[in-house]
Write a protein that holds these residues in place. Structure first.
Motif, PDB file in Angstrom:
ATOM      1  N   ASP A 245       0.829  -1.218   0.000  1.00 34.94           N
ATOM      2  CA  ASP A 245       0.000   0.000   0.000  1.00 34.94           C
ATOM      3  C   ASP A 245       0.857   1.259   0.000  1.00 34.94           C
ATOM      4  OD1 ASP A 245      -2.303  -1.483  -0.010  1.00 34.94           O
ATOM      5  OD2 ASP A 245      -2.597  -1.397   2.170  1.00 34.94           O
ATOM      6  N   GLN A 246       1.925   1.247   0.811  1.00 37.86           N
ATOM      7  CA  GLN A 246       2.796   2.417   0.877  1.00 37.86           C
ATOM      8  C   GLN A 246       3.542   2.633  -0.449  1.00 37.86           C
ATOM      9  OE1 GLN A 246       2.885   4.597   3.331  1.00 37.86           O
ATOM     10  NE2 GLN A 246       1.376   3.407   4.491  1.00 37.86           N
ATOM     11  N   ALA A 247       3.999   1.545  -1.056  1.00 37.94           N
ATOM     12  CA  ALA A 247       4.686   1.659  -2.346  1.00 37.94           C
ATOM     13  C   ALA A 247       3.721   2.166  -3.422  1.00 37.94           C
ATOM     14  CB  ALA A 247       5.284   0.309  -2.737  1.00 37.94           C
ATOM     15  N   THR A 248       2.475   1.685  -3.367  1.00 42.75           N
ATOM     16  CA  THR A 248       1.464   2.152  -4.329  1.00 42.75           C
ATOM     17  C   THR A 248       1.189   3.640  -4.137  1.00 42.75           C
ATOM     18  OG1 THR A 248       0.460  -0.052  -4.310  1.00 42.75           O
ATOM     19  CG2 THR A 248      -0.859   1.754  -5.191  1.00 42.75           C
ATOM     20  N   ARG A 249       1.149   4.074  -2.871  1.00 46.16           N
ATOM     21  CA  ARG A 249       0.931   5.484  -2.586  1.00 46.16           C
ATOM     22  C   ARG A 249       2.061   6.336  -3.155  1.00 46.16           C
ATOM     23  NH1 ARG A 249       1.173   8.045   3.502  1.00 46.16           N
ATOM     24  NH2 ARG A 249       1.189  10.232   2.877  1.00 46.16           N
ATOM     25  N   MET A 250       3.300   5.884  -2.962  1.00 48.08           N
ATOM     26  CA  MET A 250       4.427   6.633  -3.525  1.00 48.08           C
ATOM     27  C   MET A 250       4.364   6.643  -5.043  1.00 48.08           C
ATOM     28  SD  MET A 250       7.884   6.017  -1.321  1.00 48.08           S
ATOM     29  CE  MET A 250       7.896   4.246  -1.561  1.00 48.08           C
ATOM     30  N   SER A 251       3.936   5.543  -5.643  1.00 49.71           N
ATOM     31  CA  SER A 251       3.823   5.482  -7.095  1.00 49.71           C
ATOM     32  C   SER A 251       2.790   6.484  -7.604  1.00 49.71           C
ATOM     33  CB  SER A 251       3.451   4.058  -7.522  1.00 49.71           C
ATOM     34  OG  SER A 251       3.296   3.980  -8.925  1.00 49.71           O
ATOM     35  N   ARG A 252       1.645   6.539  -6.901  1.00 50.44           N
ATOM     36  CA  ARG A 252       0.624   7.524  -7.298  1.00 50.44           C
ATOM     37  C   ARG A 252       1.152   8.942  -7.157  1.00 50.44           C
ATOM     38  NH1 ARG A 252      -2.867   4.336  -4.100  1.00 50.44           N
ATOM     39  NH2 ARG A 252      -2.804   5.948  -2.480  1.00 50.44           N
ATOM     40  N   LEU A 253       1.881   9.206  -6.075  1.00 51.50           N
ATOM     41  CA  LEU A 253       2.421  10.540  -5.852  1.00 51.50           C
ATOM     42  C   LEU A 253       3.405  10.930  -6.954  1.00 51.50           C
ATOM     43  CD1 LEU A 253       2.626  13.021  -4.027  1.00 51.50           C
ATOM     44  CD2 LEU A 253       4.407  11.828  -2.730  1.00 51.50           C
ATOM     45  N   VAL A 254       4.291  10.021  -7.305  1.00 54.96           N
ATOM     46  CA  VAL A 254       5.268  10.296  -8.366  1.00 54.96           C
ATOM     47  C   VAL A 254       4.558  10.500  -9.697  1.00 54.96           C
ATOM     48  CG1 VAL A 254       7.171   9.322  -9.687  1.00 54.96           C
ATOM     49  CG2 VAL A 254       7.152   9.111  -7.197  1.00 54.96           C
ATOM     50  N   ASP A 255       3.530   9.676  -9.981  1.00 56.73           N
ATOM     51  CA  ASP A 255       2.780   9.842 -11.223  1.00 56.73           C
ATOM     52  C   ASP A 255       2.102  11.207 -11.289  1.00 56.73           C
ATOM     53  OD1 ASP A 255       3.525   7.332 -12.049  1.00 56.73           O
ATOM     54  OD2 ASP A 255       1.651   6.354 -11.396  1.00 56.73           O
ATOM     55  N   ASP A 256       1.537  11.634 -10.153  1.00 55.88           N
ATOM     56  CA  ASP A 256       0.874  12.939 -10.136  1.00 55.88           C
ATOM     57  C   ASP A 256       1.886  14.071 -10.302  1.00 55.88           C
ATOM     58  OD1 ASP A 256      -1.549  11.758  -9.850  1.00 55.88           O
ATOM     59  OD2 ASP A 256      -1.769  12.164  -7.706  1.00 55.88           O
ATOM     60  N   LEU A 257       3.049  13.929  -9.693  1.00 55.59           N
ATOM     61  CA  LEU A 257       4.080  14.954  -9.849  1.00 55.59           C
ATOM     62  C   LEU A 257       4.553  15.048 -11.295  1.00 55.59           C
ATOM     63  CD1 LEU A 257       6.240  14.328  -6.648  1.00 55.59           C
ATOM     64  CD2 LEU A 257       4.718  16.255  -7.094  1.00 55.59           C
ATOM     65  N   LEU A 258       4.747  13.899 -11.927  1.00 53.80           N
ATOM     66  CA  LEU A 258       5.149  13.898 -13.336  1.00 53.80           C
ATOM     67  C   LEU A 258       4.054  14.482 -14.211  1.00 53.80           C
ATOM     68  CD1 LEU A 258       6.884  10.392 -13.589  1.00 53.80           C
ATOM     69  CD2 LEU A 258       7.978  12.642 -13.556  1.00 53.80           C
ATOM     70  N   SER A 259       2.794  14.168 -13.879  1.00 55.07           N
ATOM     71  CA  SER A 259       1.675  14.718 -14.649  1.00 55.07           C
ATOM     72  C   SER A 259       1.633  16.239 -14.540  1.00 55.07           C
ATOM     73  CB  SER A 259       0.359  14.106 -14.151  1.00 55.07           C
ATOM     74  OG  SER A 259      -0.728  14.633 -14.858  1.00 55.07           O
ATOM     75  N   LEU A 260       1.826  16.755 -13.326  1.00 60.94           N
ATOM     76  CA  LEU A 260       1.856  18.209 -13.143  1.00 60.94           C
ATOM     77  C   LEU A 260       2.996  18.846 -13.925  1.00 60.94           C
ATOM     78  CD1 LEU A 260       1.081  18.937  -9.379  1.00 60.94           C
ATOM     79  CD2 LEU A 260      -0.115  19.839 -11.375  1.00 60.94           C
ATOM     80  N   SER A 261       4.162  18.233 -13.865  1.00 62.23           N
ATOM     81  CA  SER A 261       5.319  18.766 -14.589  1.00 62.23           C
ATOM     82  C   SER A 261       5.048  18.785 -16.087  1.00 62.23           C
ATOM     83  CB  SER A 261       6.553  17.926 -14.269  1.00 62.23           C
ATOM     84  OG  SER A 261       7.671  18.389 -14.993  1.00 62.23           O
ATOM     85  N   ARG A 262       4.452  17.714 -16.599  1.00 64.25           N
ATOM     86  CA  ARG A 262       4.148  17.641 -18.031  1.00 64.25           C
ATOM     87  C   ARG A 262       3.131  18.711 -18.431  1.00 64.25           C
ATOM     88  NH1 ARG A 262       2.278  13.075 -17.857  1.00 64.25           N
ATOM     89  NH2 ARG A 262       0.047  13.531 -17.999  1.00 64.25           N
ATOM     90  N   LEU A 263       2.131  18.924 -17.596  1.00 67.29           N
ATOM     91  CA  LEU A 263       1.107  19.930 -17.893  1.00 67.29           C
ATOM     92  C   LEU A 263       1.689  21.340 -17.887  1.00 67.29           C
ATOM     93  CD1 LEU A 263      -1.843  18.498 -15.781  1.00 67.29           C
ATOM     94  CD2 LEU A 263      -1.727  18.622 -18.271  1.00 67.29           C
ATOM     95  N   GLU A 264       2.605  21.613 -16.965  1.00 62.84           N
ATOM     96  CA  GLU A 264       3.202  22.939 -16.900  1.00 62.84           C
ATOM     97  C   GLU A 264       4.018  23.243 -18.143  1.00 62.84           C
ATOM     98  OE1 GLU A 264       5.357  22.838 -13.271  1.00 62.84           O
ATOM     99  OE2 GLU A 264       3.674  23.558 -12.052  1.00 62.84           O
ATOM    100  N   LEU A 265       4.654  22.231 -18.724  1.00 63.81           N
ATOM    101  CA  LEU A 265       5.491  22.446 -19.900  1.00 63.81           C
ATOM    102  C   LEU A 265       4.666  22.858 -21.115  1.00 63.81           C
ATOM    103  CD1 LEU A 265       8.073  19.509 -19.631  1.00 63.81           C
ATOM    104  CD2 LEU A 265       8.480  21.949 -19.237  1.00 63.81           C
ATOM    105  N   LYS A 266       3.433  22.384 -21.213  1.00 64.29           N
ATOM    106  CA  LYS A 266       2.603  22.698 -22.379  1.00 64.29           C
ATOM    107  C   LYS A 266       1.358  23.498 -22.009  1.00 64.29           C
ATOM    108  CE  LYS A 266       0.351  18.136 -22.272  1.00 64.29           C
ATOM    109  NZ  LYS A 266      -0.014  16.943 -23.061  1.00 64.29           N
ATOM    110  N   SER A 267       1.408  24.205 -20.881  1.00 61.68           N
ATOM    111  CA  SER A 267       0.230  24.947 -20.425  1.00 61.68           C
ATOM    112  C   SER A 267      -0.143  26.080 -21.379  1.00 61.68           C
ATOM    113  CB  SER A 267       0.473  25.510 -19.023  1.00 61.68           C
ATOM    114  OG  SER A 267       1.580  26.394 -19.035  1.00 61.68           O
ATOM    115  N   HIS A 268       0.824  26.589 -22.156  1.00 59.86           N
ATOM    116  CA  HIS A 268       0.555  27.706 -23.060  1.00 59.86           C
ATOM    117  C   HIS A 268       0.044  27.255 -24.418  1.00 59.86           C
ATOM    118  CE1 HIS A 268       4.580  26.245 -23.988  1.00 59.86           C
ATOM    119  NE2 HIS A 268       4.473  26.824 -25.165  1.00 59.86           N
ATOM    120  N   ILE A 269      -0.013  25.936 -24.654  1.00 61.57           N
ATOM    121  CA  ILE A 269      -0.451  25.418 -25.948  1.00 61.57           C
ATOM    122  C   ILE A 269      -1.889  24.928 -25.819  1.00 61.57           C
ATOM    123  CG2 ILE A 269       0.012  23.760 -27.783  1.00 61.57           C
ATOM    124  CD1 ILE A 269       2.890  23.609 -26.796  1.00 61.57           C
ATOM    125  N   ALA A 270      -2.811  25.632 -26.446  1.00 62.14           N
ATOM    126  CA  ALA A 270      -4.217  25.243 -26.372  1.00 62.14           C
ATOM    127  C   ALA A 270      -4.470  24.041 -27.284  1.00 62.14           C
ATOM    128  CB  ALA A 270      -5.107  26.410 -26.782  1.00 62.14           C
TER     129      ALA A 270
END
Length: 421
Positions: A245-270
């Protein structure tokens, strides 16, 4: 003649008297010659009498005209006021600027300054609007020394803003003698930069904390399995489940962080793809059906006939709808129902409403729901396997899609999330 100078008036009188005498003499001799001619005198005699007199009169030199020096007044050069030129130049800037006199009175302010600080009447003292002692000390120092200065200033109302104020004398190149000195006070808005810095530091602190907790848990269970529980299969099985459960939680957290980073890189492209929201919502509802059944919640869809198209990225819009419905199921499971409405289309704005009948959210928490790692209840969020990043991801995706997220909540009656395209 009375208006002439004394020397010129005397010369004019002498010249008039002389001309009057000579013309009278000429007229007298001419009369005598005419009488002699009429009386039958010889023409040659008449001519001899008359010609010398005419020659003598006309050949006499005129008296010299006295030269009187006249002092012509020298016109003063027009005083050049640079303020209109300065105003015309500063009026094109989109940053607030104010021109001050040596007594700190407002001589000019552009439209950006009016929008930022309200009305600043010309001729009023700057302290009528800005009463910070630090700003006044900075202005007095610049006026006294002629050297530029700057200071950081915060505005609390109507919203928190941070400005870098810079004052410097305006060099007008000596073109305005006697006009006094002008000083330019500029305001550079650094509110967003300060907010980003604060978010970055909060993000690092929160991310470190979120990762540290499951890592510490994993480390503790591994040490227990290697030590006291080395020969206890039942304890090992229970600990391994918690570690998963703890490893899954860390995996979700890392996935969300990567998702946020990816969104910030293309936030100006509609996005420019056309997506039909109706089958997308049905797909998300079917995918979350096992979770809803486990929580004892029914997802009810209220969809219109026909297509409801928007410009968007299908995968990102699935993530938005999935986050909103999943949160409604988890945190509003007490209400037993989650209603999803799809409205608009064609010429009308498109809206997706996700409504739960749960306990609601206190009003003071609503404005901060989309902040990273912000939770209304930390314990409740962690017990429901939340990372605190879901709504932050939703906000970033909707910003890229030029859409808005609206939240309405009432304690004891539930919460409504609205996505408006």
């Amino acid at each position: 003649m009375e208006a002439l100078p004394k020397e010129e008036r005397g010369f004019a009188q002498e010249l008039a008297l002389r001309f009057r005498r000579e013309w009278l003499l000429l007229l007298l001799l001419s009369t005598i010659a005419l009488i002699a001619f009429v009386a039958g005198a010889n023409d040659l005699l008449v001519f001899a009498l008359w010609l010398p007199l005419v020659v003598a009169v006309l050949s006499r030199p005129l008296p010299e005209i006295p030269v009187v020096p006249v002092e012509m007044p020298v016109p003063e050069p027009p005083v050049f006021d640079p303020l209109p030129l300065i105003s015309a130049t500063l009026g094109t800037l989109d940053m607030p600027v104010v021109v001050l006199g040596g007594d700190i009175t407002v001589l000019y302010r552009n439209k950006a300054a009016e929008r930022a600080f309200g009305d600043l009447p010309i001729g009023t003292h700057l302290t009528a609007r800005l009463r910070s002692p630090g700003i006044l000390d900075m202005l007095r120092e610049t006026i006294a020394t002629g050297q530029p200065n700057q200071i950081e200033h915060s505005e609390r109302l109507p919203s928190e803003r941070v400005f870098i104020l810079r004052v410097a004398p305006i060099d007008i190149g000596g073109l305005a003698p006697g006009m006094g000195n002008y000083y330019l006070l500029s305001f550079r808005d650094v509110s967003e930069l300060r907010s980003i810095d604060r978010m970055r530091s909060d993000f690092v602190a929160n991310a470190s904390h979120e990762l540290r907790t499951p890592l510490a848990s994993l480390k503790g269970f591994i040490e227990t399995i290697q030590g006291p529980a080395r020969d206890d299969p039942k304890a090992q099985e229970r600990f391994l489940g918690i570690m998963l459960d703890q490893a899954t939680r860390m995996s979700r957290l890392v996935d969300d962080l990567l998702s946020l980073s990816r969104l910030e890189l293309k936030s100006h492209i509609a996005p420019d793809q056309t997506v039909d929201l109706k089958p997308l919502i049905i797909h998300v509802s079917d995918a979350l059906l096992p979770l809803a059944e486990e929580l004892g919640v029914e997802i009810r869809l209220h969809l219109p006939e026909g297509r409801v198209d928007v410009l968007g990225d299908r995968d990102e819009l699935i993530e938005v709808i999935e986050n909103l419905i999943e949160n409604a199921c988890k945190y509003g499971q007490e209400g037993k129902f989650v209603d999803v409405f799809l409205k608009g289309g064609g010429r009308l704005p498109v809206e997706v409403n996700v409504i739960d009948k749960g306990p609601g959210i206190p009003a003071e928490h609503v404005p901060r729901l989309t902040e990273r790692f912000y939770r209304v209840s930390v314990a409740d969020s962690r017990s429901k396997k939340g990372t605190g990043l879901g709504l932050a991801i939703v906000k970033h995706i909707l910003t890229r899609h030029r859409a808005r997220l609206l939240v309405k909540s009432e304690l004891g009656k539930g919460t409504e999330f609205t996505v408006r395209f």
